[in-house]
Write an enzyme that holds these catalytic residues in place. Structure first.
Site, short mmCIF file in Angstrom:
data_model
loop_
_atom_site.label_atom_id
_atom_site.label_comp_id
_atom_site.label_asym_id
_atom_site.label_seq_id
_atom_site.Cartn_x
_atom_site.Cartn_y
_atom_site.Cartn_z
N GLU A 1 6.33 3.72 1.56
CA GLU A 1 5.91 4.77 2.47
C GLU A 1 7.83 4.86 3.30
O GLU A 1 8.76 5.12 3.13
CB GLU A 1 5.63 5.94 2.27
CG GLU A 1 5.66 6.63 1.03
CD GLU A 1 3.89 7.55 1.17
OE1 GLU A 1 2.91 7.55 1.89
OE2 GLU A 1 3.56 7.81 -0.11
N SER B 1 1.03 -0.94 -0.15
CA SER B 1 -0.01 0.31 0.04
C SER B 1 1.17 1.45 0.03
O SER B 1 2.24 1.74 -0.43
CB SER B 1 -0.82 0.23 1.09
OG SER B 1 -0.46 0.09 2.64
N LYS B 2 0.08 2.49 -0.29
CA LYS B 2 0.53 3.95 -0.57
C LYS B 2 1.44 3.66 0.79
O LYS B 2 2.31 4.12 1.23
CB LYS B 2 -0.65 4.77 -0.71
CG LYS B 2 0.58 6.18 -0.94
CD LYS B 2 -0.25 7.14 -0.93
CE LYS B 2 -0.89 6.58 -2.94
NZ LYS B 2 -1.80 7.71 -3.11
N ARG B 3 1.21 3.15 2.02
CA ARG B 3 1.49 3.75 3.48
C ARG B 3 2.80 3.40 3.68
O ARG B 3 3.80 3.23 4.33
CB ARG B 3 0.37 3.79 4.65
CG ARG B 3 0.61 4.67 5.69
CD ARG B 3 -0.31 5.15 6.14
NE ARG B 3 0.06 4.66 8.27
CZ ARG B 3 -1.20 4.63 8.81
NH1 ARG B 3 -2.56 4.10 7.94
NH2 ARG B 3 -1.54 3.92 9.60
#
Length: 493
Positions: A265, A260-262
């Site tokens: 990152e 996922s994006k989170r």
RNA sequence: GCCGCGUUCGUCUAGGGGUCUAGGACGCCGCCCUUUCACGGCGGUAGCACGGGUUCAAAUCCCGUACGCGGUACCA
């Protein structure tokens, strides 16, 4: 029948790496089969629409080298290619479903549905849903008298259209990646097909569009597998031949779970394609890397261009398990493609990056040499600038770990070397002479080569590593080298 | 919870009953090359989730368990 596939992202954000891979597999499949690659924008959720997302998707695909055959940017016979622009169509098809007894109107408010769920939860059902059982006690065109339904519709009361899932059936279909998969309809809920805002949900729009756009193969992420039986039921209700299904394994985070994006990152992995573009990755590297994330041609090969991948790709070689994103392997690919690229091709790109960094590039010849000297040691194109910054400016500081090699006798040795090269004329200031001078210094002082070489490197480049020292000094030129040594001697003592 | 899908070195994968003492790649380690760091070359490390079957023979087929992932919305 010729192959037609679609990549159907929703414009709810920037195109992420998982979406790019789904697009890639669709593209590869299309090209392998001389088919058509369609881009369809699934913008039925008005609340989540993000401005500029569509442009980002198109730009990302282009960057990766995928040519869109049909799409909002390339209209053809099956348009429009944005679902929001196909809105009237869905209502008609929904009506057709209702008339055929495959769907029904439901007038329940969200509060009423919530209430039903709470009630069922209290009586021991952990996950109650609006289904073949519960719909019997809700407000819909199956339970309400016909005249009341007509009145509500005429009144303009809010309603949704729900799919009437058959009570006890087994939905079975062949998935090109997974083989035969089967579901019991008892576990399915009466999916909302038309929302109260008049927009279709993904499920309806997707089926209607895939059929009306002549899509032959649906290639999408595994997150859709669970709703595939609903889609099969829809095809059946419409009396349409369903497309062939292929559900791709998900791209996983190194720490587990869907990337996922989170997650990405916090793990230092760029998620959005635009981050790879701005991060100066080689598109060929990303494409090659992504193609192997869940697929392999079956031999020991690792490196393939997009064209070759089109040639090699088949869905039966896609693996079933999720694939963990390995950034180091991506970097290996990137490094490989940098090395494969000629200096001439690298040159304009390096020039642009150097200028963006505010450096004076000192002419084409100079820059060409810089690229040549660094070609074998960078793994990403922007490292020509970061690793080679000393070619463009006098070192502002000296690398800390390199300084450990600056010993007590270093100043003296560097000075000795400086006086030797000082007597060289500008035309004599070439790599071979610079090397001889260093060898002479080594001999006269009876020390090891590195004892002199390393301090000279630090003084002139600020780094403890880098390209061939003498070639670098030659490029820098006599005046600059002498001046840098003066500055270093001054600062390091 | 329920439903579905999955599981071969740390990671991506090859393999689909005997040719598997399980192959390749990334990573990691070592050696060579070398003026540094890299590149390159050579070598090494490490895996069939577990338990039952079936079979002369199972990484490969079947069942179960465990674990992981996905879904369970008027989001896609």
């Amino acid at each position: 029948m010729s192959v037609r596939v679609r990549f159907a992202p929703s414009p709810t954000g920037f195109l992420h790496i998982g979406g790019l891979r789904t697009a890639l597999y669709n593209y590869l499949f299309a090209r392998h089969n001389s088919g058509t690659f369609v881009l369809r924008i699934e913008d039925t959720d008005q609340a989540r629409y993000v401005e500029g997302a569509e442009e980002d998707i198109i730009k990302s695909l282009e960057w990766a080298g995928m040519t869109i055959d049909e799409g909002p940017n390339k209209p053809a016979d099956f348009g429009p290619y944005r679902q929001s622009e196909r809105k009237p169509m869905y209502a008609e098809y929904a009506k057709q479903l209702v008339d055929g007894g495959h769907a029904y109107y439901a007038f329940d408010t969200t509060e009423e549905i919530e209430e039903m769920r709470e009630r069922l939860k209290a009586s021991g059902n952990p996950s109650p849903s609006y289904d073949s059982i519960t719909r019997q006690s809700m407000k819909n065109s199956l339970t309400l008298p016909q005249d009341e339904v007509d009145k509500k519709l005429a009144n303009g009361d809010e309603y949704v259209v729900r799919l009437k899932i058959p009570r006890r059936e087994t939905v079975k279909f062949e998935d090109l990646v997974r083989g035969v998969v089967s579901f019991e309809t008892a576990g399915l809920d009466d999916q909302v097909l038309m929302k109260s805002d008049g927009m279709p949900t993904y499920h309806l729009a997707n089926v209607v569009d895939d059929h009306t756009m002549g899509i032959t193969h649906v290639i999408r992420g595994e997150e859709w597998l669970s709703s595939a039986p609903k889609h099969m039921l829809l095809y059946k209700a419409f009396g349409w031949e369903p497309p062939t299904m292929a559900h791709l394994p998900l791209i996983m985070s190194p720490t587990g779970g869907k990337l996922s994006k989170r997650k990405a990152e916090t793990e230092g992995i760029p998620v959005n394609t635009k981050d790879y573009i701005s991060g100066n990755y080689e598109p060929e590297a990303l494409v090659n890397f992504l193609s192997y994330l869940g697929w392999s041609p079956g031999d020991d090969s690792e490196i393939h261009s997009l064209e070759e991948l089109c040639e090699l790709f088949t869905l039966d070689r896609v693996s079933k398990g999720g694939a963990v994103f390995n950034h180091k392997k991506l970097m290996w690919y990137n490094e490989h493609y940098i090395r494969e690229t000629s200096v001439a091709d690298l040159l304009p790109r390096v020039k642009k990056l150097a200028e963006a960094a505010g450096f004076e590039t000192k002419g084409e010849e100079y820059l060409t040499t810089v690229v040549e000297l660094l070609h074998e040691r960078v793994s990403k194109i922007d490292e020509f600038i970061s690793m080679g910054s000393f070619f463009f400016e006098t070192p502002k500081e000296y690398d800390e770990s390199a300084l450990k090699k600056w010993k007590d006798d270093s100043s003296g040795l560097v000075k000795a070397y400086q006086s030797k090269i000082n007597v060289l004329s500008d035309t004599e200031f070439i790599a071979s002479a610079l090397k001889s001078a260093l060898e002479a210094t080594v001999e006269e002082n009876e020390v090891g080569f590195g004892k002199v070489m390393m301090p000279v490197r630090i003084a002139t480049t600020g780094q403890g590593f880098g390209p061939d020292l003498f070639a670098s000094l030659e490029l820098l030129g006599k005046e600059e080298v002498l001046s840098r040594i003066d500055i270093a001697l001054d600062q390091l003592n």
